[in-house]
Design an enzyme around this catalytic site. Structure first.
Site, short mmCIF file in Angstrom:
data_model
loop_
_atom_site.label_atom_id
_atom_site.label_comp_id
_atom_site.label_asym_id
_atom_site.label_seq_id
_atom_site.Cartn_x
_atom_site.Cartn_y
_atom_site.Cartn_z
N ASN A 179 36.13 34.96 40.19
CA ASN A 179 37.57 34.73 40.36
C ASN A 179 38.10 33.62 39.46
O ASN A 179 38.93 33.87 38.60
CB ASN A 179 37.88 34.39 41.82
CG ASN A 179 38.21 35.61 42.66
OD1 ASN A 179 38.32 36.72 42.15
ND2 ASN A 179 38.36 35.41 43.95
N ASP A 180 37.63 32.39 39.68
CA ASP A 180 38.25 31.29 38.95
C ASP A 180 37.41 30.03 38.98
O ASP A 180 36.52 29.85 39.83
CB ASP A 180 39.65 30.98 39.52
CG ASP A 180 39.68 30.88 41.04
OD1 ASP A 180 38.79 30.21 41.61
OD2 ASP A 180 40.57 31.47 41.67
N ASP A 210 36.65 39.58 50.90
CA ASP A 210 36.45 39.14 49.52
C ASP A 210 35.57 37.90 49.43
O ASP A 210 34.83 37.74 48.46
CB ASP A 210 37.81 38.86 48.87
CG ASP A 210 38.48 40.13 48.37
OD1 ASP A 210 37.92 41.22 48.60
OD2 ASP A 210 39.56 40.03 47.76
N GLY A 211 35.64 37.01 50.43
CA GLY A 211 34.78 35.83 50.40
C GLY A 211 33.31 36.20 50.45
O GLY A 211 32.48 35.63 49.72
N ALA A 230 51.63 23.48 40.67
CA ALA A 230 52.61 22.42 40.95
C ALA A 230 52.61 21.34 39.88
O ALA A 230 52.43 20.16 40.18
CB ALA A 230 52.35 21.81 42.33
N GLN A 249 34.22 27.29 45.86
CA GLN A 249 33.15 26.41 46.32
C GLN A 249 33.20 25.11 45.54
O GLN A 249 33.14 25.11 44.31
CB GLN A 249 31.79 27.08 46.11
CG GLN A 249 31.60 28.37 46.89
CD GLN A 249 31.21 28.13 48.32
OE1 GLN A 249 30.58 27.14 48.65
NE2 GLN A 249 31.58 29.04 49.20
#
Length: 354
Positions: free
Chosen positions: A175-176, A68-69, A240, A275
């Site tokens: 992704n994000d 996936d990377g 968190a 990244q």
């Protein structure tokens, strides 16, 4: 479709990826198709997606060979060039790649003969209160074991700049996009705005905005929901947080998510698809929203996302459920759907059942 030139993104550290790359080059030679390796680590520095595409001769298909990377690196290029991307699967737990390495030539034949479907995937882009840059001292630290960083994102000159809206940055995320703390002993404090209104101010290790595709990546590890990649929406997940409300929020695709670093917070890093791309100071902000451009992912057939979810996450059936009787069948139906259900998206049955 006509494929005139292929750009190859290869995980050079894996022998099977290198072997698959040779198969792609052989196929290209047989069909008079140009082929260029896009080495994202070349010359000891990173280049922008536009520079990498130009150096590769502006390919009209990106093929990634890795996990996936590697696919994420290829997706960045495909989005910039508005071309298709085909992911060859050499990973272990990923969801993005499509084709096993042994079938790469068959997949290229299918692309050439138009026996494929092109899946449209949502991408994220962003604005920010300032240009994103990584301080030099941090860049030196990040080089260890990771290779050089990407260059700072350029400003999209075609977009209006200023006032409350900041600068539009030329970035895309499959992704994000993540805002995270820099110091281990200090959380980042961030005001989170959904659709222009404050949701809450968080003190957390990180705060992320994911696409449905990215819901099975960092967001999932942080306790976020699994979202079908065919869905539309932005998944906000705190990591968190020091507060009672620690749930994800799924926003509509036209509802932006803004993250403002608060006055007494420490600095925060901004990562895009894993990244590091910049550092925010207190008072800085980013706004994340759906990109106008979509990723064009090559599929050889309908994707069985939930079957892959069960397999990749090693899902097992609850012992209590199994104790209640016969185990649930993997395929509850073995006949074609009736007319009133013909519009539903269902994966094809295995040949042994169909």
């Amino acid at each position: 479709m006509t494929v005139n030139r292929i750009g190859l993104v290869v995980h050079g550290g894996r022998a099977e990826a290198v072997a698959a790359a040779r198969a792609v080059r052989g196929w290209c030679a047989e069909h008079a198709v140009g082929c260029a390796d896009i080495d994202v680590w070349q010359d000891g520095e990173r280049h922008s997606a536009r520079e990498e595409l130009d150096a590769a001769g502006d390919p009209d298909l990106i093929v990634t060979l890795g996990g996936d990377g590697t696919f994420l690196r290829g997706a960045r290029l495909a989005a910039e060039g508005d071309v298709m991307v085909l992911g060859v699967d050499l990973g272990r737990v990923g969801f993005l790649t499509e084709v096993p390495a042994t079938a790469v030539r068959t997949a290229l034949d299918a692309v050439r003969e138009e026996r494929i479907t092109v899946e449209s995937r949502m991408l994220l882009t962003m604005r920010a209160s300032c240009r994103l840059e990584v301080p030099q001292h941090m860049e030196a630290l990040m080089q260890y074991g990771r290779g050089p960083l990407l260059p700072p994102p350029r400003v999209r000159s075609e977009c209006e700049i200023g006032d409350d809206w900041g600068v539009a940055l030329n970035v895309t995320a499959l992704n994000d996009i993540v805002v995270e703390k820099l110091a281990r002993d200090r959380q980042v404090s961030v005001g989170v705005y959904l659709a222009g209104r404050l949701l809450a101010s968080y003190s957390a290790d990180a705060l992320l905005v994911a696409t449905p595709t990215g819901s099975t990546a960092y967001s999932f590890a942080a306790g976020g929901p699994v979202v079908s990649p065919r869905a539309e929406g932005l998944v906000f997940t705190p990591v968190a947080p020091h507060m009672a409300f620690n749930r994800s929020v799924v926003a509509a695709p036209d509802e932006p998510v803004a993250l403002r670093v608060l006055e007494r917070s420490g600095q925060a890093a901004v990562s895009i698809d894993g990244q590091l791309r910049g550092v925010l100071n207190p008072g800085d902000w980013i706004g994340v929203y759906a990109a106008p451009r979509r990723l064009k992912a090559v599929r050889l057939g309908p994707m069985d996302f939930y079957g892959r979810l069960r397999e990749r996450m090693n899902l097992t059936d609850a012992p209590a459920a199994l104790a209640d009787g016969t185990a649930a069948p993997l395929w509850p139906v073995t006949t074609p759907p009736p007319d009133d259900l013909a519009h539903l998206a269902l994966p094809p049955l295995p040949t042994s059942l169909g």
